[in-house]
Write an enzyme that holds these catalytic residues in place. Structure first.
Site, short mmCIF file in Angstrom:
data_model
loop_
_atom_site.label_atom_id
_atom_site.label_comp_id
_atom_site.label_asym_id
_atom_site.label_seq_id
_atom_site.Cartn_x
_atom_site.Cartn_y
_atom_site.Cartn_z
CG ASN A 136 -0.20 -0.03 2.52
OD1 ASN A 136 1.03 0.01 2.55
ND2 ASN A 136 -0.93 -0.09 3.62
CG HIS A 138 3.59 0.37 4.74
ND1 HIS A 138 2.71 -0.60 5.16
CD2 HIS A 138 4.80 -0.24 4.74
CE1 HIS A 138 3.36 -1.72 5.38
NE2 HIS A 138 4.64 -1.54 5.13
C1 GLP Z 1 6.79 -4.08 6.81
C2 GLP Z 1 7.81 -3.09 7.37
C3 GLP Z 1 8.36 -2.20 6.31
C4 GLP Z 1 8.68 -3.05 5.09
C5 GLP Z 1 7.41 -3.55 4.48
C6 GLP Z 1 7.62 -4.52 3.33
O1 GLP Z 1 5.52 -3.95 7.29
N1 GLP Z 1 7.33 -2.28 8.46
O2 GLP Z 1 9.51 -1.52 6.79
O3 GLP Z 1 9.35 -2.28 4.13
O4 GLP Z 1 6.53 -4.08 5.44
O5 GLP Z 1 7.95 -5.79 3.78
P1 GLP Z 1 8.59 -6.89 2.86
O6 GLP Z 1 9.95 -6.43 2.54
O7 GLP Z 1 8.59 -8.14 3.68
O8 GLP Z 1 7.73 -6.98 1.65
#
Ligand code: GLP
Length: 248
Positions: A136, A138
């Site tokens: 999303n 973030h």
């Molecule tokens: C999590 C973390 C983020 C991270 C994101 C993506 O919720 N808080 O810092 O960048 O989600 O995670 P992933 O790399 O496992 O896709």
């Protein structure tokens, strides 16, 4: 914003590791902002390899992690404290006192956020911030509709994030609903930023971050206003980017 499109997840990690290693060679007492999640794992593996093979020295490096789940102590295998030890810190020569991660067990989360910000400022600010990105868009745990002016604070996780992160838990009900995260302002104050993303499931978020409107609905879009950001992608995550995106 510069965009680097690599051939694979491993290559993405290698390019990111080169930037982090270069930062440490040039400034051995660098302050790094670090991320968890599956995305930066290949970067951490490469950095550990560089430490082992050519002695990249972390002894003067200070780190600040982006976030932690509320209610999780460092011994909990699902905590970001645990993740960082397992995948990175225990393999390098960083001093434990130079490692900082928000305290998910803090009684007073507001005070914990203030403490964290003061600590970052006392270390002279973050030289290089590493980011992943959520589906999303973030960054850290700054979910859509975030306040751009926020510093380290308590956040309620989006359903989409809870679902995405449930892959690390036995079931979705085990995923914490709250976290403490650096805010957008904390991230934007870093001197340099690298944003990593891999896989087709991140392509939309990457598009919003790089080409979309700068809006709190896509928190990563704020990075378009930062003066020194490198976005490092694999081919799948770059899939929706138009050909005219400035790439290096
Ligand atoms: C999590 C973390 C983020 C991270 C994101 C993506 O919720 N808080 O810092 O960048 O989600 O995670 P992933 O790399 O496992 O896709």
């Amino acid at each position: 914003m510069r965009v680097l499109i690599t051939d694979s997840y491993d290559q993405m990690g290698l390019e990111a590791a080169k930037i982090v290693a270069g930062q440490i060679y040039l400034k051995p007492n660098s302050v790094l902002g670090l991320a968890t999640g599956s995305t930066p794992l290949s970067m951490y593996e490469r950095l550990v390899a560089v430490h082992r093979t050519v002695g990249l020295d972390f002894s003067e490096v200070t780190t600040f992690n982006l976030d932690e789940y509320i209610g999780m102590g460092p011994d909990n295998p699902q905590s970001y404290h645990y993740f960082m030890q397992k995948h990175f810190f225990k393999h390098i020569n960083i001093k434990p006192e130079n490692v900082h991660i928000p305290n998910g067990m803090a009684q007073d989360v507001i005070a914990e956020g203030e403490r964290y910000e003061q600590l970052i400022a006392a270390k002279g600010g973050i030289d290089l911030q590493v980011l992943g990105i959520g589906q999303n868009a973030h960054i850290g745990f700054n979910e859509p509709d975030v306040k751009f002016a926020a510093t380290t604070h308590k956040v309620e996780l989006d359903e989409e994030t809870i679902l995405a992160n449930s892959r690390f838990f036995n079931n979705v009900d085990e995923v914490p609903r709250y976290a403490i995260s650096m805010g957008i302002k904390t991230i934007m104050m870093a001197e340099r930023v690298i944003l990593l993303a891999n896989g087709r499931n991140k392509a939309r978020a990457v598009y919003k971050a790089v080409c979309g409107d700068v809006t709190p609905e896509a928190p990563a879009s704020i990075l378009q206003l930062h003066r020194d950001v490198v976005v490092i992608l694999d081919k799948e995550a770059a899939e929706l980017l138009p050909a005219n995106v400035v790439s290096i």
